[in-house]
Motif scaffolding. Structure first.
Motif, PDB file in Angstrom:
ATOM      1  N   ILE A  22       0.851  -1.187   0.000  1.00 27.54           N
ATOM      2  CA  ILE A  22       0.000   0.000   0.000  1.00 27.54           C
ATOM      3  C   ILE A  22       0.888   1.239   0.000  1.00 27.54           C
ATOM      4  O   ILE A  22       2.031   1.204   0.448  1.00 27.54           O
ATOM      5  N   SER A  23       0.340   2.325  -0.483  1.00 27.06           N
ATOM      6  CA  SER A  23       1.105   3.559  -0.625  1.00 27.06           C
ATOM      7  C   SER A  23       1.308   4.252   0.724  1.00 27.06           C
ATOM      8  O   SER A  23       0.616   3.967   1.708  1.00 27.06           O
ATOM      9  N   LYS A  24       2.242   5.172   0.723  1.00 29.98           N
ATOM     10  CA  LYS A  24       2.490   5.989   1.913  1.00 29.98           C
ATOM     11  C   LYS A  24       1.227   6.760   2.296  1.00 29.98           C
ATOM     12  O   LYS A  24       0.888   6.869   3.467  1.00 29.98           O
ATOM     13  N   PHE A  25       0.527   7.294   1.287  1.00 33.76           N
ATOM     14  CA  PHE A  25      -0.710   8.017   1.540  1.00 33.76           C
ATOM     15  C   PHE A  25      -1.714   7.132   2.278  1.00 33.76           C
ATOM     16  O   PHE A  25      -2.334   7.548   3.251  1.00 33.76           O
ATOM     17  N   ALA A  26      -1.866   5.888   1.833  1.00 34.80           N
ATOM     18  CA  ALA A  26      -2.825   4.963   2.440  1.00 34.80           C
ATOM     19  C   ALA A  26      -2.432   4.602   3.870  1.00 34.80           C
ATOM     20  O   ALA A  26      -3.275   4.592   4.767  1.00 34.80           O
ATOM     21  N   GLN A  27      -1.155   4.300   4.092  1.00 32.70           N
ATOM     22  CA  GLN A  27      -0.753   3.905   5.442  1.00 32.70           C
ATOM     23  C   GLN A  27      -0.854   5.082   6.404  1.00 32.70           C
ATOM     24  O   GLN A  27      -1.180   4.899   7.566  1.00 32.70           O
ATOM     25  N   GLU A  28      -0.614   6.305   5.924  1.00 33.00           N
ATOM     26  CA  GLU A  28      -0.772   7.476   6.788  1.00 33.00           C
ATOM     27  C   GLU A  28      -2.244   7.704   7.121  1.00 33.00           C
ATOM     28  O   GLU A  28      -2.589   8.077   8.243  1.00 33.00           O
ATOM     29  N   ALA A  29      -3.124   7.481   6.151  1.00 34.07           N
ATOM     30  CA  ALA A  29      -4.558   7.644   6.388  1.00 34.07           C
ATOM     31  C   ALA A  29      -5.085   6.586   7.364  1.00 34.07           C
ATOM     32  O   ALA A  29      -5.956   6.874   8.188  1.00 34.07           O
ATOM     33  N   LEU A  30      -4.551   5.372   7.285  1.00 31.24           N
ATOM     34  CA  LEU A  30      -4.975   4.302   8.184  1.00 31.24           C
ATOM     35  C   LEU A  30      -4.515   4.525   9.618  1.00 31.24           C
ATOM     36  O   LEU A  30      -5.209   4.198  10.558  1.00 31.24           O
ATOM     37  N   GLY A  31      -3.341   5.036   9.785  1.00 32.37           N
ATOM     38  CA  GLY A  31      -2.753   5.124  11.123  1.00 32.37           C
ATOM     39  C   GLY A  31      -2.011   3.840  11.432  1.00 32.37           C
ATOM     40  O   GLY A  31      -1.664   3.069  10.532  1.00 32.37           O
ATOM     41  N   ASP A  32      -1.754   3.592  12.692  1.00 29.48           N
ATOM     42  CA  ASP A  32      -0.956   2.434  13.107  1.00 29.48           C
ATOM     43  C   ASP A  32      -1.655   1.117  12.774  1.00 29.48           C
ATOM     44  O   ASP A  32      -2.694   0.790  13.352  1.00 29.48           O
ATOM     45  N   VAL A  33      -1.077   0.362  11.851  1.00 28.01           N
ATOM     46  CA  VAL A  33      -1.647  -0.924  11.429  1.00 28.01           C
ATOM     47  C   VAL A  33      -1.386  -1.955  12.531  1.00 28.01           C
ATOM     48  O   VAL A  33      -0.265  -2.115  12.993  1.00 28.01           O
ATOM     49  N   VAL A  34      -2.465  -2.651  12.940  1.00 29.75           N
ATOM     50  CA  VAL A  34      -2.356  -3.642  14.014  1.00 29.75           C
ATOM     51  C   VAL A  34      -2.644  -5.069  13.539  1.00 29.75           C
ATOM     52  O   VAL A  34      -2.386  -6.028  14.262  1.00 29.75           O
ATOM     53  N   TYR A  35      -3.177  -5.204  12.312  1.00 27.60           N
ATOM     54  CA  TYR A  35      -3.474  -6.540  11.787  1.00 27.60           C
ATOM     55  C   TYR A  35      -3.448  -6.514  10.267  1.00 27.60           C
ATOM     56  O   TYR A  35      -3.957  -5.576   9.641  1.00 27.60           O
ATOM     57  N   CYS A  36      -2.860  -7.546   9.678  1.00 31.82           N
ATOM     58  CA  CYS A  36      -2.831  -7.713   8.218  1.00 31.82           C
ATOM     59  C   CYS A  36      -3.465  -9.046   7.863  1.00 31.82           C
ATOM     60  O   CYS A  36      -2.957 -10.098   8.246  1.00 31.82           O
TER      61      CYS A  36
END
Length: 175
Positions: free
Chosen positions: A73-87
């Protein structure tokens, strides 16, 4: 900034330049950098993002030399999501069609589905994300990749955005 790039270039090529330095201590670093002793450029763009193609759903794919596509996923997407806790990622062998949902990311703020950028078969998933999903936030274009897949229809790459087009797309949706 330019000085840092020059220093990195000089230090990474030290052994290439060492004979020149011992012959003439009067050569300035700027003169050395302009000489053909250096094969590395001072460009600031990241080599990893140079060949990325993006979807409008913020996934990226990078086609490796062996013809396998690495997806994330893009930097934009990960910033919008916040801290990812599960994939939630697909199993190896899963057949995907372009824009098929293949998994999900959950964060402290939201959950987001993942969509395949191309048609193909999943050949590997990033098992590091099971124990450390935060890699998606820390290194979305490198260690935080999601899966690797075959490319069943290479012409689908033509419909994806390059980095410049994706940046324009992001600006258009932010306005």
């Amino acid at each position: 900034m330019a000085a840092c790039g020059l220093f990195r270039s000089l230090s990474s090529n030290f052994f290439t330049v060492l004979p020149v330095l011992t012959r003439s201590a009067t050569l300035s670093p700027l003169r050395l950098a302009s000489q053909p002793y250096f094969e590395r450029t001072l460009a600031t763009s990241c080599r990893l993002t140079a060949a990325l193609k993006f979807t409008d759903k913020h996934e990226w794919i990078r086609v490796e030399a062996d013809g396998i596509g690495t997806v994330g996923i893009s930097k934009f997407a990960q910033e919008a999501l916040g801290d990812v806790v599960y994939c939630g990622l697909p199993e190896v062998g899963t057949q995907l069609v372009q824009q098929d949902e293949f998994g999900a990311l959950e964060s402290v703020k939201a959950a987001s589905e993942l969509y395949s950028p191309l048609t193909g078969e999943v050949v590997e998933v990033n098992t590091l994300l099971a124990d450390n999903p935060g890699l998606v936030n820390k290194s979305c274009y490198d260690d935080g990749w999601l899966m690797k897949m075959t490319i069943g229809n290479p012409t689908e790459l033509d419909a994806l955005m390059d980095e410049a087009a994706y940046e324009r797309y992001i600006r258009s949706i932010e306005d």
